[in-house]
Every structure is written in C-alpha cells, then in structure tokens.
Scaffold this motif. Structure first.
Motif, PDB file in Angstrom:
ATOM      1  N   LEU A 111       1.021  -1.230  -0.266  1.00 33.17           N
ATOM      2  CA  LEU A 111       0.019   0.004   0.170  1.00 33.17           C
ATOM      3  C   LEU A 111       0.678   0.789  -0.565  1.00 33.17           C
ATOM      4  O   LEU A 111       1.611   1.549   1.046  1.00 33.17           O
ATOM      5  CB  LEU A 111      -0.574  -0.289   1.733  1.00 33.17           C
ATOM      6  CG  LEU A 111      -2.040  -1.209   1.285  1.00 33.17           C
ATOM      7  CD1 LEU A 111      -2.419  -1.139   2.636  1.00 33.17           C
ATOM      8  CD2 LEU A 111      -2.667  -1.573   0.063  1.00 33.17           C
ATOM      9  N   THR A 112       0.538   2.378  -0.591  1.00 30.63           N
ATOM     10  CA  THR A 112       1.615   3.132  -1.272  1.00 30.63           C
ATOM     11  C   THR A 112       0.949   4.427   0.221  1.00 30.63           C
ATOM     12  O   THR A 112       0.004   4.800   0.385  1.00 30.63           O
ATOM     13  CB  THR A 112       1.574   3.999  -2.667  1.00 30.63           C
ATOM     14  OG1 THR A 112      -0.176   4.527  -2.470  1.00 30.63           O
ATOM     15  CG2 THR A 112       1.705   3.596  -3.316  1.00 30.63           C
ATOM     16  N   PRO A 113       2.143   5.474   0.862  1.00 29.01           N
ATOM     17  CA  PRO A 113       1.485   6.514   1.424  1.00 29.01           C
ATOM     18  C   PRO A 113       0.330   6.903   1.252  1.00 29.01           C
ATOM     19  O   PRO A 113      -0.385   7.002   2.016  1.00 29.01           O
ATOM     20  CB  PRO A 113       3.086   7.150   1.575  1.00 29.01           C
ATOM     21  CG  PRO A 113       3.884   6.168   0.959  1.00 29.01           C
ATOM     22  CD  PRO A 113       3.391   5.268   0.498  1.00 29.01           C
ATOM     23  N   THR A 114       0.522   7.947  -0.140  1.00 26.84           N
ATOM     24  CA  THR A 114      -1.023   8.246  -1.018  1.00 26.84           C
ATOM     25  C   THR A 114      -1.854   7.338  -0.979  1.00 26.84           C
ATOM     26  O   THR A 114      -3.647   7.944  -0.215  1.00 26.84           O
ATOM     27  CB  THR A 114      -0.606   8.465  -2.533  1.00 26.84           C
ATOM     28  OG1 THR A 114       0.300   9.166  -2.184  1.00 26.84           O
ATOM     29  CG2 THR A 114      -2.046   9.239  -3.123  1.00 26.84           C
ATOM     30  N   PHE A 115      -2.352   6.311  -0.817  1.00 25.23           N
ATOM     31  CA  PHE A 115      -3.482   5.627  -1.029  1.00 25.23           C
ATOM     32  C   PHE A 115      -3.651   5.224   0.638  1.00 25.23           C
ATOM     33  O   PHE A 115      -4.970   5.824   0.767  1.00 25.23           O
ATOM     34  CB  PHE A 115      -2.413   3.974  -1.117  1.00 25.23           C
ATOM     35  CG  PHE A 115      -4.217   2.567  -1.374  1.00 25.23           C
ATOM     36  CD1 PHE A 115      -5.391   2.928  -1.911  1.00 25.23           C
ATOM     37  CD2 PHE A 115      -4.374   2.332  -0.417  1.00 25.23           C
ATOM     38  CE1 PHE A 115      -6.161   2.164  -1.676  1.00 25.23           C
ATOM     39  CE2 PHE A 115      -4.953   0.936   0.324  1.00 25.23           C
ATOM     40  CZ  PHE A 115      -6.792   1.473  -0.980  1.00 25.23           C
ATOM     41  N   ILE A 116      -2.527   5.098   1.961  1.00 23.83           N
ATOM     42  CA  ILE A 116      -3.165   4.971   2.992  1.00 23.83           C
ATOM     43  C   ILE A 116      -3.706   5.869   3.550  1.00 23.83           C
ATOM     44  O   ILE A 116      -4.189   6.431   4.678  1.00 23.83           O
ATOM     45  CB  ILE A 116      -2.055   4.192   3.126  1.00 23.83           C
ATOM     46  CG1 ILE A 116      -0.981   3.342   3.598  1.00 23.83           C
ATOM     47  CG2 ILE A 116      -2.152   4.513   5.167  1.00 23.83           C
ATOM     48  CD1 ILE A 116       0.101   2.331   4.207  1.00 23.83           C
ATOM     49  N   THR A 117      -2.695   7.021   3.526  1.00 20.08           N
ATOM     50  CA  THR A 117      -3.440   8.340   3.795  1.00 20.08           C
ATOM     51  C   THR A 117      -5.007   9.206   3.716  1.00 20.08           C
ATOM     52  O   THR A 117      -5.523   9.569   3.842  1.00 20.08           O
ATOM     53  CB  THR A 117      -2.291   9.294   3.210  1.00 20.08           C
ATOM     54  OG1 THR A 117      -2.355   9.915   2.035  1.00 20.08           O
ATOM     55  CG2 THR A 117      -0.647   9.113   4.598  1.00 20.08           C
ATOM     56  N   LYS A 118      -4.854   8.740   2.256  1.00 17.98           N
ATOM     57  CA  LYS A 118      -6.421   8.890   1.278  1.00 17.98           C
ATOM     58  C   LYS A 118      -7.650   8.281   2.254  1.00 17.98           C
ATOM     59  O   LYS A 118      -8.801   8.456   2.690  1.00 17.98           O
ATOM     60  CB  LYS A 118      -6.203   8.960   0.707  1.00 17.98           C
ATOM     61  CG  LYS A 118      -5.670   9.933  -0.508  1.00 17.98           C
ATOM     62  CD  LYS A 118      -6.079   9.225  -1.972  1.00 17.98           C
ATOM     63  CE  LYS A 118      -5.872  10.757  -3.093  1.00 17.98           C
ATOM     64  NZ  LYS A 118      -5.430   9.988  -4.514  1.00 17.98           N
ATOM     65  N   GLU A 119      -7.288   6.658   2.896  1.00 19.63           N
ATOM     66  CA  GLU A 119      -8.231   6.140   3.675  1.00 19.63           C
ATOM     67  C   GLU A 119      -8.332   6.557   5.328  1.00 19.63           C
ATOM     68  O   GLU A 119      -9.045   6.444   5.834  1.00 19.63           O
ATOM     69  CB  GLU A 119      -7.601   4.154   3.341  1.00 19.63           C
ATOM     70  CG  GLU A 119      -7.257   4.179   2.055  1.00 19.63           C
ATOM     71  CD  GLU A 119      -8.920   3.429   1.109  1.00 19.63           C
ATOM     72  OE1 GLU A 119      -9.777   2.723   2.218  1.00 19.63           O
ATOM     73  OE2 GLU A 119      -9.203   4.351   0.711  1.00 19.63           O
ATOM     74  N   ILE A 120      -7.527   6.973   5.452  1.00 16.20           N
ATOM     75  CA  ILE A 120      -7.021   7.205   6.769  1.00 16.20           C
ATOM     76  C   ILE A 120      -7.943   8.544   7.367  1.00 16.20           C
ATOM     77  O   ILE A 120      -8.783   8.407   8.201  1.00 16.20           O
ATOM     78  CB  ILE A 120      -6.111   6.982   7.634  1.00 16.20           C
ATOM     79  CG1 ILE A 120      -5.173   5.269   7.604  1.00 16.20           C
ATOM     80  CG2 ILE A 120      -6.143   7.684   9.509  1.00 16.20           C
ATOM     81  CD1 ILE A 120      -6.066   4.066   7.803  1.00 16.20           C
ATOM     82  N   ASN A 174      -0.848  14.812   5.901  1.00 14.44           N
ATOM     83  CA  ASN A 174      -0.723  13.777   7.267  1.00 14.44           C
ATOM     84  C   ASN A 174       0.466  12.582   6.027  1.00 14.44           C
ATOM     85  O   ASN A 174       0.373  11.701   6.531  1.00 14.44           O
ATOM     86  CB  ASN A 174      -1.835  12.746   7.224  1.00 14.44           C
ATOM     87  CG  ASN A 174      -2.695  13.583   7.978  1.00 14.44           C
ATOM     88  OD1 ASN A 174      -2.179  13.988   9.279  1.00 14.44           O
ATOM     89  ND2 ASN A 174      -4.347  14.239   7.822  1.00 14.44           N
ATOM     90  N   ILE A 175       0.955  13.377   4.630  1.00 21.21           N
ATOM     91  CA  ILE A 175       1.778  12.183   4.872  1.00 21.21           C
ATOM     92  C   ILE A 175       3.304  11.672   5.777  1.00 21.21           C
ATOM     93  O   ILE A 175       3.971  11.028   5.848  1.00 21.21           O
ATOM     94  CB  ILE A 175       2.726  12.300   3.373  1.00 21.21           C
ATOM     95  CG1 ILE A 175       1.489  12.696   2.359  1.00 21.21           C
ATOM     96  CG2 ILE A 175       3.570  12.050   3.158  1.00 21.21           C
ATOM     97  CD1 ILE A 175       1.347  10.891   1.963  1.00 21.21           C
TER      98      ILE A 175
END
Length: 235
Positions: free
Chosen positions: A177-186, A194-195
């Motif tokens: 999971l990329t940081p962009t995907f994770i931060t968008k989900e969270i 929040n990156i």
C-alpha cells in the motif's frame, strides 16, 4: 484452486514467450494479449485468476488497463515493466496493481510473486463471510467487533489512528500500500497534510506489535514505495 488461469498482457514476443513457457512448465493455464484492447476483452471474457501486465503497450498505456479492470474486478494484477522509477511503481500501485516487477527479471522471482498473489486469492475466497469478525495472523489477533488487538494473547492498546492503520494493512494483507493510498483511506480529504505523520504513526504501531521494531515481522517497508503486512506462515 484448480489450475489457475493467468492472463499475460505483453507485446514483446520474446518476453511473452519467456513468461508463457515458464507458466507452462508450472502447469498454469494462460491466455495472452498483445495490446490493451485484447487485454480488456480477455479480462472480461476469460475471468483470469491473475493478470500479468506490461505497461508499454502499442495502443494504450497499461495504467489505463488497471483503471478499467478495477472498475469491475479485484483480480490480482502484477505489473511487469521496464519502467523502474519509483514514481511509476507508485502510480501503478495507487491505481490498483497488487505488485510490480521490473524488467529484466528472474523467472524464479516472477513465479514467487505469482504464488503470493494466488495465496492471497485463496485466503480471500476461503474467508468470504457475510461479515468478517476477526483477523488472525501469527500471534496477532484483531477483533473487529470489539475493536481490540492482541499479541500473544496479551491485549495491545492502540490509538484510534494506529488501530485504523493496522486494520487497513490487515484487510490488504500481502499487498503493498502506498503512502498516498493509506493517508487517503485514513485521513480522507486531509490526506496531503498527513503524509509526514504516517511515518510517525507507523513507527509507534511497530513498537507496539513488533518484538524487534527494527526487524519487523508483520509490517514490511518497501523503500520509496509503501508498506505491506506479511502473512505469517503457520508452524
């Protein structure tokens, strides 16, 4: 799983022959496509178990195929591309690819990545329930109903953000999971702010669930790409 069906999307005859010969020796069934149009038709009609996808196709970019396939299917997609830059890998993973292998590659590594994708598919199929109530991986257990986490039967106290991060990784086990995907989900619309915070929360989460945080057993970092929860094999 009976003889997995693999869709090979590759316009280079030499690479396509290498991949299909490798699959044949391992008793996989396969179909091939030499361009994006054929790939989408095969993905719809052939219902493959895994797609091996080149990005540099003559009629469309492979990232377009990822977007189209993801609009109706969660079939595992392994990108096999000469594009080795981190930004290319991140883009493909953000769009929904499950893994990324850079050319030139070892056939042994391709087969290993394929086995991981098929194992994940098997687990998903086996665990399909009206509503999943818990997640168990090695000594780690998440109770989705109570929102509690245990490690070696001892409760682990997580913050709300740490818990959501852990659940996101667990529900996508074995997937980078990329940081962009994770931060968008969270964090939703506030993801861009929040990156940097993600690294901090990931570090505190590891301190709580990893016996040796510097040598993580559960959460693996793919430098420059993202994070992945590893499935712990039963002993």
């Amino acid at each position: 799983m009976n003889r997995p069906q693999i869709l090979v999307v590759e316009d280079d005859p030499a690479v396509r022959n290498l991949i299909t010969t490798t699959l044949e020796t391992q008793d996989y069934q396969f179909h091939t496509a030499q361009n994006g149009g054929q790939a989408i038709m095969e993905a719809v009609s052939g219902n493959p178990d895994v797609i091996l996808l080149d990005l540099g196709l003559p009629d469309m970019d492979g990232t377009e195929i990822i977007k189209k396939v993801r609009s109706w299917s969660q079939v595992p997609i392994i990108v096999i591309s000469a594009r080795g830059e981190a930004k290319d890998k991140i883009e493909a993973l953000d769009l929904g690819a499950d893994d990324y292998l850079t050319k030139p590659f070892l056939v042994e590594e391709l087969l290993a990545r394929l086995r991981v994708a098929l194992r994940r598919l098997q687990y998903q199929n086996a665990e399909q329930k009206p509503e999943e109530t818990e997640f168990i991986n090695g000594d780690l257990k998440i109770d989705y109903v109570s929102g509690c986490v245990w490690l070696k039967e001892k409760e682990v106290h997580l913050t709300s953000t740490e818990y959501r991060l852990l659940v996101l990784l667990a529900k996508n086990i074995e997937k980078v999971l990329t940081p962009t995907f994770i931060t968008k989900e969270i964090w939703g619309s506030a993801w861009e702010n929040n990156i940097a915070s993600l690294r901090v929360f990931m570090a505190t989460l590891r301190k709580k669930i990893e016996e040796v945080p510097s040598q993580p057993r559960y959460i693996q970092t793919h430098v420059g790409i993202g994070y992945r929860m590893l499935r712990i094999s039963d002993k």
